[in-house]
Design an enzyme around this catalytic site. Sequence first.
Site, short mmCIF file in Angstrom:
data_model
loop_
_atom_site.label_atom_id
_atom_site.label_comp_id
_atom_site.label_asym_id
_atom_site.label_seq_id
_atom_site.Cartn_x
_atom_site.Cartn_y
_atom_site.Cartn_z
CB SER A 57 -0.91 0.01 1.24
OG SER A 57 -0.14 0.06 2.42
CB ILE A 63 5.34 5.55 0.15
CG1 ILE A 63 4.71 6.84 0.72
CG2 ILE A 63 6.68 5.85 -0.52
CD1 ILE A 63 5.48 7.43 1.91
CB SER A 120 9.74 10.36 8.81
OG SER A 120 8.83 11.37 9.18
CE1 TYR A 177 6.75 6.43 11.47
CE2 TYR A 177 7.04 8.80 11.67
CZ TYR A 177 6.90 7.67 10.89
OH TYR A 177 6.91 7.79 9.52
CE LYS A 209 9.91 5.98 9.75
NZ LYS A 209 10.05 4.92 8.74
N1 LIG Z 1 2.58 8.76 4.98
C1 LIG Z 1 3.38 9.65 5.50
O1 LIG Z 1 2.98 10.81 5.77
C2 LIG Z 1 4.82 9.30 5.78
C3 LIG Z 1 5.69 10.34 6.12
C4 LIG Z 1 7.02 10.04 6.39
C5 LIG Z 1 7.47 8.75 6.30
N2 LIG Z 1 6.61 7.75 5.97
C6 LIG Z 1 7.14 6.38 5.91
O2 LIG Z 1 6.82 5.80 4.68
C7 LIG Z 1 6.80 4.38 4.81
C8 LIG Z 1 5.56 3.83 4.13
O3 LIG Z 1 4.41 4.27 4.81
P1 LIG Z 1 3.04 4.70 4.08
O4 LIG Z 1 2.76 6.09 4.45
O5 LIG Z 1 3.07 4.32 2.66
O6 LIG Z 1 1.98 3.82 4.92
P2 LIG Z 1 1.19 2.49 4.60
O7 LIG Z 1 0.33 2.65 3.41
O8 LIG Z 1 0.56 2.11 5.90
O9 LIG Z 1 2.34 1.47 4.23
C9 LIG Z 1 3.08 0.79 5.19
C10 LIG Z 1 3.59 -0.49 4.56
O10 LIG Z 1 4.40 -1.18 5.51
C11 LIG Z 1 3.97 -2.53 5.57
N3 LIG Z 1 4.22 -3.08 6.88
C12 LIG Z 1 3.80 -2.64 8.08
N4 LIG Z 1 4.22 -3.46 9.06
C13 LIG Z 1 4.91 -4.47 8.45
C14 LIG Z 1 5.56 -5.62 8.91
N5 LIG Z 1 5.60 -5.95 10.21
N6 LIG Z 1 6.18 -6.42 8.01
C15 LIG Z 1 6.14 -6.13 6.68
N7 LIG Z 1 5.53 -5.04 6.19
C16 LIG Z 1 4.92 -4.23 7.06
C17 LIG Z 1 2.48 -2.48 5.24
O11 LIG Z 1 2.04 -3.72 4.70
P3 LIG Z 1 1.27 -4.87 5.49
O12 LIG Z 1 0.33 -4.22 6.44
O13 LIG Z 1 0.60 -5.61 4.36
O14 LIG Z 1 2.34 -5.68 6.14
C18 LIG Z 1 2.45 -1.42 4.15
O15 LIG Z 1 2.74 -2.00 2.90
C19 LIG Z 1 6.88 4.10 6.32
O16 LIG Z 1 8.20 3.72 6.65
C20 LIG Z 1 6.55 5.44 6.95
O17 LIG Z 1 7.14 5.60 8.22
C21 LIG Z 1 5.29 7.99 5.71
#
Ligand SMILES: NC(=O)c1ccc[n+]([C@@H]2O[C@H](COP(=O)([O-])OP(=O)(O)OC[C@H]3O[C@@H](n4cnc5c(N)ncnc54)[C@H](OP(=O)(O)O)[C@@H]3O)[C@@H](O)[C@H]2O)c1
Length: 270
Positions: free
Chosen positions: A18, A20, A143, A156, A160
């Site tokens: 899902s 990013i 992040s 969190y 990071k």
């Molecule tokens: N969205 C933002 O504003 C933002 C900002 C800064 C940084 N980030 C970083 O971007 C990255 C992606 O986040 P996102 O925003 O795209 O959120 P997201 O849609 O919730 O994606 C998170 C992904 O991580 C996977 N995941 C979570 N726990 C896991 C585990 N134990 N083992 C394997 N996979 C796991 C989830 O897949 P499953 O649930 O299928 O395992 C999902 O594919 C993260 O590292 C987050 O900290 C996001």
Amino acid sequence: MAKQRFSGKVVWITGASSGIGEALALQLVDEGARVIVSARRAELLEKVKARASRPEDVALLAMDVAQTDLAKTYVEQALAAFGKVDVMVHNAGIGQRSLVSETPLDEDRRIMEVNYFGVVALTKALLPEMKARGGGHFVVVSSVTGYVGTPFRSGYAASKHALHGFFESLRAEGHKENVAVTIVCPGFVDTDIAIKAIERAGGGEVEKTATRAKANAHGISAEQCARVMVDGIAKRSREVYVGGKEIAGIYARRYAPGLLARMLRRIETV
Ligand SMILES: NC(=O)c1ccc[n+]([C@@H]2O[C@H](COP(=O)([O-])OP(=O)(O)OC[C@H]3O[C@@H](n4cnc5c(N)ncnc54)[C@H](OP(=O)(O)O)[C@@H]3O)[C@@H](O)[C@H]2O)c1
């Protein structure tokens, strides 16, 4: 037709079911890469593969990054998919929306297990193979919170920040062996990460709806974020900052820390 900057390259992306990670996987396939997509929800990985411009160049590897005892097995499975891994994108992560005083220690540990130790374990398991093949590239999704600790994100932010320390050391150690490190610091990106964090903190529909609205209002899309990341990965940039005006927080942390601290005090909602 998209540029083909990743033709011949194999990229392994965690957290690709899902947000990013999904957007990044699709864009890297467009740019010629063969991509291994990992996450826990295998059914969503199937959908990512089906949406790719060349599904035959997408391999699925369902895994839980927090199962660090399986890191070597996961690496063997990833190498078996296309014979090598040139670029490993550590994107899997979980968020947080709770005050220090309201966060059980188990939750701090859980965040570190997924966001930090899971990444460290996979890196250590893959590194020898990368070195033996003459080098490789680790891309780490941190992040803005990797620089700036903000309210409601204590565990969190800690996870990071920890990634920066680990990968700055690896970058220095790996230079002679052509092991590169790119640290990506997104600001607000419109994904489900915050909703999932509210659920873990026991929040209800009202909080989730408000958070969703805020993400839509403030965040760039996952596709926009992935586009900037693809450029940074292709250039092997040291760091990539991507998002809206919140990126200024990284510079404020360096050049006006007192002012930033006063601004952060005023944040009162998740
Ligand atoms: N969205 C933002 O504003 C933002 C900002 C800064 C940084 N980030 C970083 O971007 C990255 C992606 O986040 P996102 O925003 O795209 O959120 P997201 O849609 O919730 O994606 C998170 C992904 O991580 C996977 N995941 C979570 N726990 C896991 C585990 N134990 N083992 C394997 N996979 C796991 C989830 O897949 P499953 O649930 O299928 O395992 C999902 O594919 C993260 O590292 C987050 O900290 C996001």
